[in-house]
Write an enzyme that holds these catalytic residues in place. Sequence first.
Site, PDB file in Angstrom:
ATOM      1  N   THR A  62      -2.596 -14.624  -6.790  1.00 51.78           N
ATOM      2  CA  THR A  62      -1.557 -14.308  -8.224  1.00 51.78           C
ATOM      3  C   THR A  62      -1.398 -15.613  -9.223  1.00 51.78           C
ATOM      4  O   THR A  62      -1.395 -16.070 -10.146  1.00 51.78           O
ATOM      5  CB  THR A  62      -0.669 -13.603  -8.222  1.00 51.78           C
ATOM      6  OG1 THR A  62      -1.650 -12.183  -7.673  1.00 51.78           O
ATOM      7  CG2 THR A  62       0.240 -12.802  -9.173  1.00 51.78           C
ATOM      8  N   ARG A  72      -5.662  -7.134 -11.264  1.00 54.62           N
ATOM      9  CA  ARG A  72      -6.009  -7.136  -9.748  1.00 54.62           C
ATOM     10  C   ARG A  72      -7.690  -6.735  -9.717  1.00 54.62           C
ATOM     11  O   ARG A  72      -7.925  -5.514 -10.345  1.00 54.62           O
ATOM     12  CB  ARG A  72      -5.061  -6.397  -8.925  1.00 54.62           C
ATOM     13  CG  ARG A  72      -6.306  -7.245  -7.750  1.00 54.62           C
ATOM     14  CD  ARG A  72      -4.935  -6.954  -6.840  1.00 54.62           C
ATOM     15  NE  ARG A  72      -3.445  -7.431  -6.566  1.00 54.62           N
ATOM     16  CZ  ARG A  72      -4.256  -9.273  -5.947  1.00 54.62           C
ATOM     17  NH1 ARG A  72      -5.304  -9.804  -5.262  1.00 54.62           N
ATOM     18  NH2 ARG A  72      -2.834 -10.450  -5.565  1.00 54.62           N
ATOM     19  N   HIS A  84       8.343  -4.895  -1.286  1.00 56.59           N
ATOM     20  CA  HIS A  84       7.564  -5.052  -2.489  1.00 56.59           C
ATOM     21  C   HIS A  84       7.591  -3.513  -3.553  1.00 56.59           C
ATOM     22  O   HIS A  84       7.855  -3.797  -4.195  1.00 56.59           O
ATOM     23  CB  HIS A  84       6.274  -4.844  -2.454  1.00 56.59           C
ATOM     24  CG  HIS A  84       5.045  -5.081  -3.524  1.00 56.59           C
ATOM     25  ND1 HIS A  84       4.829  -6.245  -3.797  1.00 56.59           N
ATOM     26  CD2 HIS A  84       4.476  -4.205  -3.705  1.00 56.59           C
ATOM     27  CE1 HIS A  84       4.368  -5.982  -4.611  1.00 56.59           C
ATOM     28  NE2 HIS A  84       3.848  -4.464  -5.038  1.00 56.59           N
ATOM     29  N   ASP A  91       3.581 -11.139 -13.483  1.00 61.93           N
ATOM     30  CA  ASP A  91       2.693  -9.760 -13.893  1.00 61.93           C
ATOM     31  C   ASP A  91       4.246  -8.839 -13.900  1.00 61.93           C
ATOM     32  O   ASP A  91       5.179  -9.058 -13.484  1.00 61.93           O
ATOM     33  CB  ASP A  91       2.176  -8.491 -12.895  1.00 61.93           C
ATOM     34  CG  ASP A  91       3.004  -9.155 -11.409  1.00 61.93           C
ATOM     35  OD1 ASP A  91       3.951  -8.723 -11.461  1.00 61.93           O
ATOM     36  OD2 ASP A  91       2.362  -9.236 -10.214  1.00 61.93           O
ATOM     37  N   SER A 106       0.238 -13.867  -1.199  1.00 63.55           N
ATOM     38  CA  SER A 106      -0.103 -13.886  -0.222  1.00 63.55           C
ATOM     39  C   SER A 106      -1.220 -14.356  -0.123  1.00 63.55           C
ATOM     40  O   SER A 106      -1.415 -15.547   0.471  1.00 63.55           O
ATOM     41  CB  SER A 106      -1.188 -12.229   0.063  1.00 63.55           C
ATOM     42  OG  SER A 106      -1.639 -11.619   1.352  1.00 63.55           O
ATOM     43  N   GLN A 150       0.682  -1.115  -0.740  1.00 63.70           N
ATOM     44  CA  GLN A 150       0.177  -0.029   0.443  1.00 63.70           C
ATOM     45  C   GLN A 150       0.782   1.287  -0.178  1.00 63.70           C
ATOM     46  O   GLN A 150       0.892   1.593   1.256  1.00 63.70           O
ATOM     47  CB  GLN A 150      -0.731  -0.104   0.959  1.00 63.70           C
ATOM     48  CG  GLN A 150      -1.953  -1.124   1.419  1.00 63.70           C
ATOM     49  CD  GLN A 150      -2.839  -1.856   2.066  1.00 63.70           C
ATOM     50  OE1 GLN A 150      -3.302  -0.580   3.465  1.00 63.70           O
ATOM     51  NE2 GLN A 150      -3.151  -3.106   2.668  1.00 63.70           N
ATOM     52  N   LYS A 206      -0.723  -9.036 -15.455  1.00 62.88           N
ATOM     53  CA  LYS A 206      -2.056  -9.678 -14.569  1.00 62.88           C
ATOM     54  C   LYS A 206      -3.333  -8.122 -14.325  1.00 62.88           C
ATOM     55  O   LYS A 206      -2.149  -6.479 -14.069  1.00 62.88           O
ATOM     56  CB  LYS A 206      -1.529  -9.390 -13.368  1.00 62.88           C
ATOM     57  CG  LYS A 206      -2.710  -9.607 -11.817  1.00 62.88           C
ATOM     58  CD  LYS A 206      -1.476 -10.810 -10.954  1.00 62.88           C
ATOM     59  CE  LYS A 206      -0.934  -9.050 -10.191  1.00 62.88           C
ATOM     60  NZ  LYS A 206      -0.854  -9.718  -8.908  1.00 62.88           N
TER      61      LYS A 206
HETATM   62  C1  R5P Z   1       1.793  -7.891  -6.826  1.00 58.76           C
HETATM   63  O1  R5P Z   1       2.021  -7.151  -6.827  1.00 58.76           O
HETATM   64  C2  R5P Z   1       2.761  -8.886  -6.286  1.00 58.76           C
HETATM   65  O2  R5P Z   1       4.245  -9.252  -6.625  1.00 58.76           O
HETATM   66  C3  R5P Z   1       1.997 -10.220  -5.468  1.00 58.76           C
HETATM   67  O3  R5P Z   1       1.639 -10.840  -6.891  1.00 58.76           O
HETATM   68  C4  R5P Z   1       0.604 -10.453  -4.802  1.00 58.76           C
HETATM   69  O4  R5P Z   1       1.075  -9.590  -4.061  1.00 58.76           O
HETATM   70  C5  R5P Z   1      -0.134 -11.512  -4.727  1.00 58.76           C
HETATM   71  O5  R5P Z   1      -0.436 -11.824  -3.353  1.00 58.76           O
HETATM   72  P1  R5P Z   1      -1.706 -12.652  -4.010  1.00 58.76           P
HETATM   73  O6  R5P Z   1      -1.072 -13.888  -3.713  1.00 58.76           O
HETATM   74  O7  R5P Z   1      -2.895 -12.652  -2.845  1.00 58.76           O
HETATM   75  O8  R5P Z   1      -2.196 -12.874  -5.476  1.00 58.76           O
END
Ligand code: R5P
Length: 327
Positions: A265, A233, A124, A208, A261, A92, A231
């Site tokens: 993704t 979201r 990140h 992504d 997370s 964030q 990708k």
């Molecule tokens: C996004 O920009 C990050 O690099 C990860 O792809 C993302 O945070 C993964 O989140 P989740 O496992 O919830 O899709």
Amino acid sequence: MIIFDGSKSSGLAEKIASFRDFRLGELEIKQFPDSEIYVRVLSDVENKECAVVKSTRNNDDIIELLLILDALGDCGAKKITAVIPYLSYMRQDKRFNRGEALSARTILKLINNLSDRIITVNCHFLNKEGTFNAACYFDLTSKFFQKDMTSDSFDNIDFNEKIKEIEGNNSNNSKLIIENLDAFPVVAKYFAGKNNENNKKIVVIAPDKGALNHAKRAAEIIGCEFDYLEKTRLSGDEVKIKTKKLALKDRDVLILDDMISTGGTICTAAKVIKKSGARKIDIGCVHGVFSKGTKMFEKTSDELVCTNTLDAKASRIDVSGLIAAAL
Ligand code: R5P
């Protein structure tokens, strides 16, 4: 130096200490019935350099970290280094709607106020290893918002380059220094060492564009090709991945990302890749948060592995050497 581990220890602090012959410090940490956290420093830290090794998987971890840092300061520690291998809230980092909290900045400010040095692994919003003044980054992202940037326009900016550009003439001279370590080479070496003679057959795929740089560097280490997926979201745990032409028939694919997370993704990426005819799919990441567990990976991948910045069953890649070298 005295190294402190938080509660729910993953053993990372101990491993780091053994690399450098650092002493392990003692803390008493407990939780009150209403879930508030109690911290007491038991070691003598007066005039000594100290480091706290604590990833922040959840909000309690953040509070615990802040309490430890502050207590060390009160006990007279000479220099306090916050080593936060996985630092949460760093996604964030931009404001897309007026009034949104820049949560990454808030968390960093709190840690910065209570420590002399901040070390993290694959923060990140930083795509490169090195020392960065995050205050410049947040100045920049706030400014872009004022120009009504859309999330797509952010993708076209090399923020690391921009930060370097403005670091010299930082308007308000504020400092929020983060030392960002890169564990992707360690992850890449793990996969490179698995089956050396077949390395050329691997294709590293970034789920992504944001992870493309990491995939490229990992592919250089493994000695193989790389590509990325597109990708979008849709929500916190749902993503859409555009099918693009990928020559993956009978190839061994390694999907690499900085973190998993919810797993949305990676699992969506794995499905797209499977449809392209891949023979084998391995998944590697630095931070395995696994907020929805790992069951969903059983059918989508052959191997799932991450580093021990967070404690998980898949945390088989050790980054203690990387961190110890930075201390
Ligand atoms: C996004 O920009 C990050 O690099 C990860 O792809 C993302 O945070 C993964 O989140 P989740 O496992 O919830 O899709």
